[in-house]
Design a protein around this motif. Structure first.
Motif, mmCIF file in Angstrom:
data_model
loop_
_atom_site.group_PDB
_atom_site.id
_atom_site.type_symbol
_atom_site.label_atom_id
_atom_site.label_comp_id
_atom_site.label_asym_id
_atom_site.label_seq_id
_atom_site.Cartn_x
_atom_site.Cartn_y
_atom_site.Cartn_z
ATOM 1 N N ARG A 115 73.927 39.351 66.382
ATOM 2 C CA ARG A 115 74.795 40.443 66.792
ATOM 3 C C ARG A 115 75.618 40.979 65.631
ATOM 4 N NH1 ARG A 115 75.701 37.379 72.014
ATOM 5 N NH2 ARG A 115 74.802 38.639 73.673
ATOM 6 N N ALA A 116 76.953 40.911 65.747
ATOM 7 C CA ALA A 116 77.859 41.675 64.881
ATOM 8 C C ALA A 116 77.754 41.324 63.411
ATOM 9 C CB ALA A 116 79.299 41.508 65.362
ATOM 10 N N ASN A 117 77.560 40.072 63.077
ATOM 11 C CA ASN A 117 77.594 39.689 61.669
ATOM 12 C C ASN A 117 76.262 39.887 60.957
ATOM 13 O OD1 ASN A 117 80.311 38.940 61.701
ATOM 14 N ND2 ASN A 117 79.837 36.915 62.494
ATOM 15 N N ALA A 118 75.280 40.417 61.640
ATOM 16 C CA ALA A 118 73.964 40.614 61.045
ATOM 17 C C ALA A 118 73.767 42.086 60.694
ATOM 18 C CB ALA A 118 72.871 40.151 62.010
ATOM 19 N N HIS A 119 73.425 42.353 59.430
ATOM 20 C CA HIS A 119 73.201 43.736 59.010
ATOM 21 C C HIS A 119 72.071 44.382 59.804
ATOM 22 C CE1 HIS A 119 75.936 43.772 55.569
ATOM 23 N NE2 HIS A 119 75.555 42.534 55.332
ATOM 24 N N ALA A 120 71.061 43.586 60.170
ATOM 25 C CA ALA A 120 69.937 44.118 60.940
ATOM 26 C C ALA A 120 70.089 43.837 62.432
ATOM 27 C CB ALA A 120 68.629 43.514 60.434
ATOM 28 N N GLY A 121 71.316 43.505 62.854
ATOM 29 C CA GLY A 121 71.600 43.261 64.249
ATOM 30 C C GLY A 121 72.375 44.417 64.860
ATOM 31 N N GLU A 122 73.556 44.113 65.373
ATOM 32 C CA GLU A 122 74.333 45.121 66.097
ATOM 33 C C GLU A 122 74.636 46.347 65.246
ATOM 34 O OE1 GLU A 122 78.567 45.368 68.573
ATOM 35 O OE2 GLU A 122 77.753 43.440 67.924
ATOM 36 N N ARG A 123 74.921 46.155 63.956
ATOM 37 C CA ARG A 123 75.275 47.288 63.101
ATOM 38 C C ARG A 123 74.153 48.301 63.002
ATOM 39 N NH1 ARG A 123 77.533 43.719 57.995
ATOM 40 N NH2 ARG A 123 79.187 42.619 59.110
ATOM 41 N N MET A 124 72.929 47.827 63.152
ATOM 42 C CA MET A 124 71.780 48.710 63.047
ATOM 43 C C MET A 124 71.238 49.131 64.414
ATOM 44 S SD MET A 124 68.323 47.935 60.774
ATOM 45 C CE MET A 124 69.198 47.886 59.202
ATOM 46 N N ILE A 125 71.157 48.183 65.337
ATOM 47 C CA ILE A 125 70.454 48.439 66.595
ATOM 48 C C ILE A 125 71.280 49.251 67.585
ATOM 49 C CG2 ILE A 125 69.433 47.322 68.619
ATOM 50 C CD1 ILE A 125 68.561 45.051 66.743
ATOM 51 N N VAL A 126 72.567 48.956 67.708
ATOM 52 C CA VAL A 126 73.379 49.692 68.684
ATOM 53 C C VAL A 126 73.381 51.194 68.415
ATOM 54 C CG1 VAL A 126 75.726 50.036 69.552
ATOM 55 C CG2 VAL A 126 74.790 47.718 69.362
ATOM 56 N N PRO A 127 73.593 51.661 67.175
ATOM 57 C CA PRO A 127 73.502 53.107 66.939
ATOM 58 C C PRO A 127 72.123 53.675 67.276
ATOM 59 C CG PRO A 127 74.564 52.020 65.089
ATOM 60 C CD PRO A 127 74.016 50.932 65.963
ATOM 61 N N ILE A 128 71.070 52.922 67.002
ATOM 62 C CA ILE A 128 69.729 53.401 67.329
ATOM 63 C C ILE A 128 69.605 53.621 68.836
ATOM 64 C CG2 ILE A 128 67.286 52.754 67.414
ATOM 65 C CD1 ILE A 128 67.738 51.247 64.759
ATOM 66 N N LEU A 129 70.019 52.638 69.619
ATOM 67 C CA LEU A 129 69.885 52.733 71.075
ATOM 68 C C LEU A 129 70.787 53.802 71.668
ATOM 69 C CD1 LEU A 129 69.667 48.939 72.039
ATOM 70 C CD2 LEU A 129 67.794 50.566 71.690
ATOM 71 N N ARG A 130 71.878 54.136 70.967
ATOM 72 C CA ARG A 130 72.808 55.158 71.479
ATOM 73 C C ARG A 130 72.576 56.532 70.863
ATOM 74 N NH1 ARG A 130 78.481 51.599 71.537
ATOM 75 N NH2 ARG A 130 77.808 50.129 73.161
#
Length: 307
Positions: free
Chosen positions: A160-175
Motif C-alpha cells: 500500500r502506502a509505502n510502496a512506490h508501485a503500490g498506492e501511490r501509483m495504483i490509486v490515481p490509475i483507478l480514479r
C-alpha cells in the motif's frame, strides 16, 4: 511447523498468510496485536525491542522472520531503532537455536556498478544505505544462521502506502487521475513481486545452504511508465497522464523540510537505471520470478476486491 513473524506490514502479512495457507502455525507479533485474520495465525501483542516479549514469542518456533519497520523514514531513526531490535531477535534466535530471515533492500549497494548481484560491493549512496550495511554486517557475524533476502521496490497485494508501485501509483490509475512518480518515468527499474519475496524468505529458512545476503526472484526491469501502462490495461481503464515529480523541486523543498529531504536523498534510484540480477539466488532456491503480467493482474484484482 511454528513460525514467529515480527511485524504485520506488507511483507510480514504476506509471509504470515503464505505460511498459514500451507498449514503451518504462525505466531504474528505486533505492538497492537494487529494482522490478518486466519485460523492458523495467532496474533500476539509485543514490542520487537522487548527481550522478554520476543523470547516468549519465539519459544517453540522453528523459524523467525523479522519484518518490522522503523517508526520513520529517516536515517537517524533507523540508526536508533533498527540495530537494537535486531540484537533482541538475534539473541532470541540463539536461545532457541533457530534461523532468522530478514527482508532487505538494495540501499546498501546502490552506488555499486549495475546490475546489482549478491556479491556487489556494499557501497551505499545514502545515510540510510549506510545503516543497511551495518545491519547486514551484524547479522552475518551473529552466532545463528541468518538470511537477508534483498528485493527491489516491491508491488503486489498488501503493498500500500509505502510502496512506490503500490498506492501511490495504483490509486490515481483507478480514479482516473494523474500519476506522479519520482524521478524519471523512463529509466529501467527492477520491481519485485511481493509474494515472490515472501516465498524466497520461507524457502531460504528451510534450506541450510542459505545464509547471508540473497536476492528475491525479480524479473527483468521495466520503466515506471511501462508499469503504469500495464496496471491501466489490467484495470481496463485509460492510461493516465504521467507527470513525474521534479527532482529539483523535491531537493529544494528538502532543504527546509526534513521528511522531504530524506525522500530526495534516494532520488538517484529513480533518476538513473536501478537494476538487480537475482539469477544466482533463484538457482539456489529453485524459484523463478512471477511473470509481470500475472503479478500485475493479481495486484489489480486485489485492489479491486480486497484492498
Amino acid at each position: 511447523m511454528t513460525h514467529l513473524v515480527l511485524g504485520a506490514g506488507p511483507i510480514g502479512t504476506t509471509l504470515a498468510l503464505r505460511l498459514a495457507e500451507r498449514g503451518d502455525h504462525v505466531r504474528l507479533m505486533t505492538r497492537s496485536g494487529s494482522g490478518p485474520e486466519h485460523p492458523a495465525i495467532e496474533r500476539v501483542v509485543g514490542d520487537a525491542t522487548d527481550s522478554e516479549a520476543v523470547e516468549r514469542a519465539a519459544r517453540g518456533a522453528e523459524t523467525i522472520h523479522h519484518c518490522i519497520h522503523a517508526t520513520a523514514y529517516r536515517a537517524d531513526v533507523w540508526r536508533r531503532e533498527l540495530p537494537a531490535a535486531e540484537r533482541v531477535v538475534l539473541r532470541a534466535a540463539e536461545r532457541e537455536g533457530v534461523v532468522v530471515t530478514f527482508p532487505e533492500s538494495l540501499y546498501g549497494m546502490d552506488a555499486a556498478p549495475q546490475p546489482f548481484t549478491e556479491t556487489s560491493a556494499r557501497t551505499p549512496g545514502s545515510a540510510k544505505g549506510a545503516v543497511r550495511v551495518d545491519l547486514l554486517a551484524a547479522r552475518e557475524s551473529a552466532p545463528v544462521r541468518t538470511v537477508s533476502m534483498a528485493a527491489s521496490d516491491y508491488f503486489g497485494p498488501w503493498a500500500r502506502a509505502n510502496a512506490h508501485a503500490g498506492e501511490r501509483m495504483i490509486v490515481p490509475i483507478l480514479r482516473g487521475r494523474t500519476v506522479r512518480p519520482l524521478g524519471s518515468a523512463d529509466q529501467p527499474h527492477s520491481f519485485t513481486y511481493l509474494p515472490d519475496l515472501a516465498e524466497a524468505m520461507i524457502r531460504a529458512a528451510e534450506d541450510d545452504r542459505c545464509r547471508g545476503l540473497m536476492f528475491a526472484p525479480t524479473g527483468p526491469p521495466v520503466t515506471q511508465r511501462e508499469l503504469i501502462t500495464r496496471y491501466a490495461a489490467a484495470a481496463g481503464v485509460p492510461v493516465p497522464k504521467i507527470r513525474p515529480v521534479p527532482g529539483g523541486a523535491l531537493r529544494a523543498l528538502g532543504r527546509v523540510h526534513r521528511d522531504t529531504r530524506e525522500l530526495a536523498e534516494m532520488l538517484h534510484q529513480w533518476e538513473r537505471p536501478f537494476v538487480m540480477d537475482s539469477t544466482h539466488s533463484e538457482a539456489v532456491l529453485g524459484l523463478e520470478p512471477t511473470a509481470l503480467s500475472s503479478g500485475v493482474d493479481r495486484t489489480i484484482g486485489w485492489w479491486r476486491t480486497g484492498a
